[in-house]
Scaffold this active site. Structure first.
Site, short mmCIF file in Angstrom:
data_model
loop_
_atom_site.label_atom_id
_atom_site.label_comp_id
_atom_site.label_asym_id
_atom_site.label_seq_id
_atom_site.Cartn_x
_atom_site.Cartn_y
_atom_site.Cartn_z
N LYS A 211 -5.85 -10.20 1.28
CA LYS A 211 -4.78 -9.32 1.75
C LYS A 211 -5.07 -7.87 1.36
CE LYS A 211 -0.95 -7.85 0.09
NZ LYS A 211 -0.99 -6.46 0.62
N GLY B 290 -4.88 -4.03 -8.83
CA GLY B 290 -3.70 -3.23 -8.53
C GLY B 290 -3.00 -2.82 -9.80
N SER B 291 -1.70 -2.65 -9.72
CA SER B 291 -0.96 -2.11 -10.85
C SER B 291 -0.79 -3.16 -11.94
CB SER B 291 0.41 -1.62 -10.39
OG SER B 291 1.15 -2.70 -9.86
N THR B 292 -0.63 -2.69 -13.17
CA THR B 292 -0.37 -3.59 -14.29
C THR B 292 0.96 -4.32 -14.08
OG1 THR B 292 -1.72 -2.28 -15.78
CG2 THR B 292 -0.05 -3.67 -16.80
N GLY C 37 0.29 -7.08 -11.75
CA GLY C 37 -0.60 -8.01 -12.48
C GLY C 37 0.21 -8.94 -13.38
N GLU D 228 -7.58 -7.09 -12.25
CA GLU D 228 -8.16 -5.79 -12.57
C GLU D 228 -7.05 -4.77 -12.40
OE1 GLU D 228 -9.37 -2.51 -12.51
OE2 GLU D 228 -10.62 -2.83 -10.74
N CYS E 224 -8.70 3.53 -10.95
CA CYS E 224 -8.20 2.84 -12.15
C CYS E 224 -9.00 3.25 -13.38
CB CYS E 224 -8.25 1.34 -11.94
SG CYS E 224 -9.80 0.77 -11.26
N GLU F 31 -0.35 5.69 -16.69
CA GLU F 31 -1.28 5.92 -15.57
C GLU F 31 -0.55 6.71 -14.48
OE1 GLU F 31 -2.55 2.53 -13.05
OE2 GLU F 31 -4.58 3.27 -13.40
P1 NAI Z 1 0.55 -2.52 -6.31
O1 NAI Z 1 0.02 -3.19 -7.53
O2 NAI Z 1 1.95 -2.78 -5.90
O3 NAI Z 1 -0.37 -2.88 -5.04
C1 NAI Z 1 -1.63 -3.48 -5.08
C2 NAI Z 1 -1.68 -4.66 -4.14
O4 NAI Z 1 -0.81 -5.68 -4.60
C3 NAI Z 1 -1.25 -4.36 -2.71
O5 NAI Z 1 -2.06 -5.09 -1.82
C4 NAI Z 1 0.18 -4.89 -2.68
O6 NAI Z 1 0.63 -5.25 -1.40
C5 NAI Z 1 0.07 -6.11 -3.56
N1 NAI Z 1 1.30 -6.59 -4.16
C6 NAI Z 1 2.43 -5.87 -4.46
N2 NAI Z 1 3.34 -6.67 -5.04
C7 NAI Z 1 2.81 -7.92 -5.10
C8 NAI Z 1 3.26 -9.17 -5.61
N3 NAI Z 1 4.46 -9.32 -6.17
N4 NAI Z 1 2.43 -10.24 -5.54
C9 NAI Z 1 1.21 -10.11 -5.00
N5 NAI Z 1 0.73 -8.96 -4.49
C10 NAI Z 1 1.50 -7.86 -4.55
O7 NAI Z 1 0.31 -0.97 -6.50
P2 NAI Z 1 1.14 0.25 -5.83
O8 NAI Z 1 2.59 -0.02 -5.90
O9 NAI Z 1 0.56 0.51 -4.50
O10 NAI Z 1 0.76 1.44 -6.81
C11 NAI Z 1 1.56 1.69 -7.96
C12 NAI Z 1 0.72 2.09 -9.14
O11 NAI Z 1 -0.18 1.06 -9.46
C13 NAI Z 1 -0.16 3.30 -8.90
O12 NAI Z 1 0.53 4.47 -9.14
C14 NAI Z 1 -1.25 3.06 -9.92
O13 NAI Z 1 -0.85 3.53 -11.17
C15 NAI Z 1 -1.38 1.56 -9.97
N6 NAI Z 1 -2.50 1.06 -9.14
C16 NAI Z 1 -3.65 0.72 -9.76
C17 NAI Z 1 -4.73 0.31 -9.02
C18 NAI Z 1 -6.00 -0.06 -9.66
O14 NAI Z 1 -7.05 0.02 -9.03
N7 NAI Z 1 -6.00 -0.50 -10.90
C19 NAI Z 1 -4.69 0.24 -7.57
C20 NAI Z 1 -3.40 0.56 -6.99
C21 NAI Z 1 -2.38 0.97 -7.79
#
Ligand code: NAI
Ligand code: MG
Length: 489
Positions: free
Chosen positions: A193, A245-247, A250, A267, A301, A398
């Site tokens: 996804k 994605g976000s902590t 995670g 990650e 990240c 972050e």
């Molecule tokens: P997010 O963690 O919500 O999104 C990442 C992925 O997870 C997307 O594909 C999203 O659709 C999916 N997702 C969201 N909720 C989910 C759930 N309950 N179960 C499974 N999948 C889910 O990140 P977001 O809201 O876009 O960004 C927020 C903050 O997260 C950013 O400001 C940043 O600090 C951090 N982030 C860190 C990343 C990294 O590479 N470590 C990447 C993206 C965001």
């Protein structure tokens, strides 16, 4: 909203977009269905959502909004494909992965343009970093497919089954490659996804997978937002979850998986210290600081978002940094002179701006370059905070934008304790002339990767991943294979 003539012209269901100097033509469909069982299929509930260009706020395309029903179909297709894919001669499986790598290489320009359009990153980065590295990951893991016995001598390596993979928006195609390449090489099938703001290169990758002739169902791509991701995490037919994605998310995923048999790698976020000692080559270090925090708008990240600079050179480094920041060009991601592109989404811009306000409320001093930014779209000028203390939120949390928090230190041990005073542990950097200092830092900074006299360098052969709240498990290199295998004695 009207789309300017020079941006997008419609015809035969394709949009042919601009031809700024670096782009001949790119093709984005007006609408993308889900990629399940080797076909593009409409979502069961028939719903779609928009993806926009964050540099113009214009709609690029509509993509399917996958629900539990679609995830169920995708997992069933992956399960069906698994029995023959996992038993296929490994060298044959490797050939398919090589084919994906080669097609990506051939279409690199188109992929780079779409990545920049959909996510806002400068074309120079998509062209020189994201797309070549994505192809490199497929090449690298293709090579392992028939050599797993050598990778893990004396053990029998078996695939896990169906891998559910959820990726973020900061490196859309590259994260898809990090997830899909090792999974396939090891004989797993996948349901991926992409993030909701950047689904387009994943859908183009679906076209590549089809063109490469992969058996139907080996790779399935279901677009959607958090609910779609959760449906993958919670599906009983999935054997492994790989998430970046976000902590915060995670944590939700880790809770959902507790007590199940599913394997997982997470990650997550970071707040890396980039440590500059007085004996460093200062001009190079300044370039490293710029690259560390402003690369990809700071949506990284492992970004070097905390600068720790030795007191005796702090004034010099900060002045040089400000001078360098004033030369950075913020604007059109498709212009090859652009250094900092668009912030990925309105929501992310809001987050970043809230941290700018928090920093000032905390008493930090804010410096921003004075460069012009376009009227439309989401932009943030490169920003520094000085006069911060360790407990400030802009030092601890972050921000995921082009915002650097600067602290000073006097002694080696002060640098080390400040570097480790964080709940994250993904990456770090050290700049010094002395090898001994490098070894002491790399041994004692609790982070998955520590760069020395460089920053943000990636290679498919080296493992990547975090300690503490930065995640669980490793991707890349042999570690990345291990994460998709059961190793038996
Ligand atoms: P997010 O963690 O919500 O999104 C990442 C992925 O997870 C997307 O594909 C999203 O659709 C999916 N997702 C969201 N909720 C989910 C759930 N309950 N179960 C499974 N999948 C889910 O990140 P977001 O809201 O876009 O960004 C927020 C903050 O997260 C950013 O400001 C940043 O600090 C951090 N982030 C860190 C990343 C990294 O590479 N470590 C990447 C993206 C965001
Ligand atoms: Mg988009």
């Amino acid at each position: 909203m009207a789309i300017p003539e020079n941006k997008l012209a419609f015809g035969d269901g394709w949009q042919y977009s601009p031809a700024p100097e670096s782009i001949d033509h790119i093709k984005v469909r007006k609408k993308y269905d889900l990629f399940i069982g080797g076909d593009f299929v409409a979502p069961v509930k028939g719903r779609y959502f928009e993806t926009i260009n964050p540099a113009t706020e214009e709609r690029l395309s509509r993509v399917g909004l996958g629900t539990e029903l679609d995830v169920d179909k995708a997992v069933a297709a992956a399960r069906k494909a698994y029995s023959s894919w996992s038993r296929m001669k490994a060298a044959e499986r490797g050939k398919y992965v090589y084919r994906i790598a080669r097609i990506l290489q051939e279409r690199a320009r188109e992929f780079a343009a779409i990545e920049s359009l959909d996510g806002g990153k400068p074309i120079r980065e998509s062209r020189d970093v994201d797309i070549p590295l994505a192809a490199a990951h497929f090449f690298y893991y293709a090579g392992w497919a028939d050599k797993l016995d050598y990778a893990f001598p004396g053990r029998t390596a078996r695939p896990l089954g169906v891998a559910g993979q959820i990726i973020p928006w900061n490196f859309p195609l590259l994260m898809a490659a990090w997830k899909i390449a090792p999974a396939l090489a090891c004989g797993n099938t996948v349901v991926l996804k992409p993030a909701e703001t950047t689904p387009l290169t994943a859908m183009k990758l679906a076209e590549v997978v089809a063109d490469a002739g992969l058996p139907p169902g080996v790779v399935n791509i279901v677009t959607g937002a958090g609910d779609t991701g959760a449906a993958i995490v919670n599906h009983p037919g999935v054997d492994k979850i790989a998430f970046t994605g976000s902590t915060a998310v995670g944590r939700i995923i880790q809770k959902a998986l507790a007590g199940t048999n599913k394997r997982y790698t997470l990650e997550l976020g970071g707040k890396a210290a980039n440590i500059i000692f007085a004996d460093a080559a200062i001009d190079q270090a300044v370039e490293g600081i710029v690259n560390g925090i402003f690369f990809n708008q700071g949506h990284v990240c492992c970004a070097g978002s905390r600068l720790l600079v030795q007191e005796s050179v702090a004034d010099q480094v900060i002045q040089k940094l400000k001078d360098r920041m004033d030369t950075l060009i913020v604007g059109d991601p498709l212009d090859k002179n652009t250094d900092i592109g668009a912030i990925n989404s309105a929501a992310q811009l809001e987050t970043i701006e809230s941290y700018l306000a928090i920093g000032e409320e905390e008493g930090a001093e804010l410096y921003q370059s004075a460069c012009p930014v376009p009227d439309r779209g989401y932009w943030c000028r490169p920003t520094l905070f000085t006069g911060v203390s360790q407990s400030n939120r802009v030092v601890q949390e972050e921000i995921f934008g082009p915002v650097l928090a600067i602290q000073t230190f006097r002694t080696f041990s002060e640098a080390l304790s400040k570097a480790n005073n964080t709940r994250y542990g993904l990456s770090g950097g050290v700049w010094t002339d002395k090898g001994a200092k490098i070894f002491k830092i790399t041994q004692n900074v609790r982070a998955g990767v520590v760069w020395a006299n460089t920053f943000n360098k990636f290679d498919p052969t080296s493992p990547f991943g975090g300690y503490k709240e930065s995640g669980v498990g490793r991707e890349g290199g042999l570690h990345g294979l291990d994460a998709y295998l059961k190793l038996e004695a």
